[in-house]
Enzyme design. Structure first.
Site, short mmCIF file in Angstrom:
data_model
loop_
_atom_site.label_atom_id
_atom_site.label_comp_id
_atom_site.label_asym_id
_atom_site.label_seq_id
_atom_site.Cartn_x
_atom_site.Cartn_y
_atom_site.Cartn_z
N TYR A 167 0.82 -1.21 0.00
CA TYR A 167 0.00 0.00 0.00
C TYR A 167 0.86 1.27 0.00
O TYR A 167 0.42 2.31 -0.46
CB TYR A 167 -0.91 0.03 1.24
N LYS A 203 3.71 -15.27 1.49
CA LYS A 203 3.90 -16.01 0.23
C LYS A 203 5.40 -16.23 0.06
O LYS A 203 6.02 -15.79 -0.92
CB LYS A 203 3.28 -15.18 -0.92
N ASP A 222 -2.38 -18.24 -0.37
CA ASP A 222 -3.38 -18.95 -1.19
C ASP A 222 -4.00 -20.10 -0.39
O ASP A 222 -5.22 -20.29 -0.39
CB ASP A 222 -2.77 -19.44 -2.52
N ASP A 254 -6.04 -7.24 4.06
CA ASP A 254 -7.24 -6.61 3.48
C ASP A 254 -8.13 -7.68 2.88
O ASP A 254 -9.33 -7.74 3.13
CB ASP A 254 -6.80 -5.61 2.40
N ASP A 273 -11.82 -9.55 4.60
CA ASP A 273 -13.13 -9.56 3.90
C ASP A 273 -13.63 -10.99 3.77
O ASP A 273 -14.82 -11.27 3.95
CB ASP A 273 -13.01 -8.94 2.50
C1 IPM Z 1 -10.25 -1.56 4.35
C2 IPM Z 1 -10.58 -0.93 3.02
C3 IPM Z 1 -9.48 0.05 2.66
C4 IPM Z 1 -8.19 -0.74 2.54
C5 IPM Z 1 -9.75 0.87 1.39
C6 IPM Z 1 -11.05 1.62 1.47
C7 IPM Z 1 -8.61 1.81 1.08
O1 IPM Z 1 -10.77 -1.90 2.07
O2 IPM Z 1 -10.13 -0.83 5.35
O3 IPM Z 1 -10.14 -2.78 4.39
O4 IPM Z 1 -7.90 -1.29 1.47
O5 IPM Z 1 -7.44 -0.79 3.51
MG MG Z 2 -10.76 -3.88 2.82
#
Ligand code: IPM
Ligand code: MG
Length: 359
Positions: free
Chosen positions: A141, A191, A224, A248, A252
């Protein structure tokens, strides 16, 4: 001295969900002597619209004067065409970097009441309790060089995934320390079969483990495989420690074990500052419709009470109020499984009512 909290509602559903969290904080003030005050500021697209800057100086000054920050969400299609530094996401990355919030804690806890809300089988997700510890202010990032250029007449984009050993060491320490308060297991995800940056990551995690946390059980997994194992047998995990990008993605994925991304709170913590936010985004498609699930934000308030405000007692009350609300069958549309869904504000009211009854 009252506790001072910076409130950054942001974009999309941000203002709606934060509003419900503030109702909860009002109840804590009135019935539980929280003694918190708060002040709002802009971030993301809302800040760009007001001041042409997604993380304006006024917001920077406010957050640095507060005991904690509560953020809603940033982003939306209306800002996507802006130059990168003006986009809402740039504001979020800048506040994380500016406040040095390197440790991002994303707990994924499956509530029994929501077992059927997950797309996975109840017997797979029952009892899941995972903490993803994501490195938040380095990795791909933030790595340099990065860019978008024309080479030999074609477009080329590039980023750099890099970690310094000090950056890996400090996040590894946080993960091991967190594990000691849970089931004492850390799985480090990278990885290392392909990437040098991951080779370093693994080396440092092993050093920290041997030198400082030999009592914690440590395992390593390629990302993976980790993505697969999270779906195949999520109960094998306790703490997962990983870099910015993998964290990230995996957080999710992990959120879906709970039935909805609308359930996951987070805490981002550095040496001096801390910020709390739901892990979901700004959901522009349902913004302003009073349909969003405010529970991730309300549970983020619980994390703030625990980690920044030294009120574990109240954190537990808020979490219990959320459970009681779910017990009563109250569901926003993302969680509804046959029930008639309630609005975002009705969910907030239901939690406030349950919380008030615990006073
Ligand atoms: C998160 C989000 C952010 C990230 C985005 C909105 C920049 O997806 O907080 O997980 O990628 O960190
Ligand atoms: Mg995110």
């Amino acid at each position: 001295m009252p506790l001072k909290i910076a409130i950054l509602p942001g974009d999309g559903i941000g203002p709606e969900i934060v509003n419900e969290a503030l109702k909860v904080m009002e109840v804590l003030n009135q019935k539980f002597n929280l003694n918190a005050t708060w002040q709002e500021a802009t971030i993301g697209g809302a800040a760009y619209d007001a001041e042409q800057d997604p993380y304006p100086a006024s917001t920077q000054a406010l957050v640095k004067s507060c005991d904690a920050v509560l953020l809603g969400a940033v982003g939306g299609p209306q800002w996507e065409a802006l130059p990168k530094p003006s986009r809402p996401e740039a504001g979020l990355l800048r506040i994380r970097e500016d406040l040095g919030l390197y440790a991002n804690y994303r707990p994924t806890k499956v509530f029994d009441q929501l077992l059927d809300a997950s797309t996975l089988k109840p017997e797979v997700v029952k009892g899941v309790d995972i903490l993803v510890v994501r490195e938040l202010v380095s990795g791909i990032y933030f790595g340099q060089p990065r860019g978008y250029e024309i080479v030999d007449g074609e477009r080329r984009g590039f980023n750099t995934m890099a970690y310094r050993e000090s950056e890996v060491r400090r996040i590894a320490r946080k993960a091991f320390a967190a594990a000691r308060l849970r089931s004492n297991k850390v799985c480090s995800v990278e990885k290392a079969n392909v990437l040098e940056v991951s080779e370093l990551w693994r080396e440092i995690v092993i050093e920290v483990h041997q030198n400082e946390f030999p009592d914690v059980e440590l395992s390593h997994m390629y990302v993976d495989n980790a993505a697969m194992q999270l779906i195949r047998n999520p109960r094998q995990f306790d703490v997962i420690v990983t870099g910015n990008l993998f964290g990230d993605i995996l957080s999710d994925e992990a959120s879906m074990l709970t039935g909805s991304i609308g359930m996951l709170p987070s805490a981002s913590i550095g040496e001096k500052f801390a910020m709390y936010e739901p892990i979901h985004g700004s959901a522009p498609d349902i913004a302003g419709l009073d349909k969003a699930n405010p529970l991730a934000t309300i549970l983020s308030v619980a994390m703030m009470l625990r980690f920044s405000l030294n009120r574990t007692d109240l954190a537990e009350k808020v979490e219990l109020a959320v459970e009681k609300t779910l017990d009563a069958g109250v569901r926003t549309v993302d969680l509804a499984d046959g029930q008639t869904p309630v609005s975002c504000s009705a969910m907030g009211d239901a939690v406030c009512l349950a919380l008030g009854e615990l006073a």
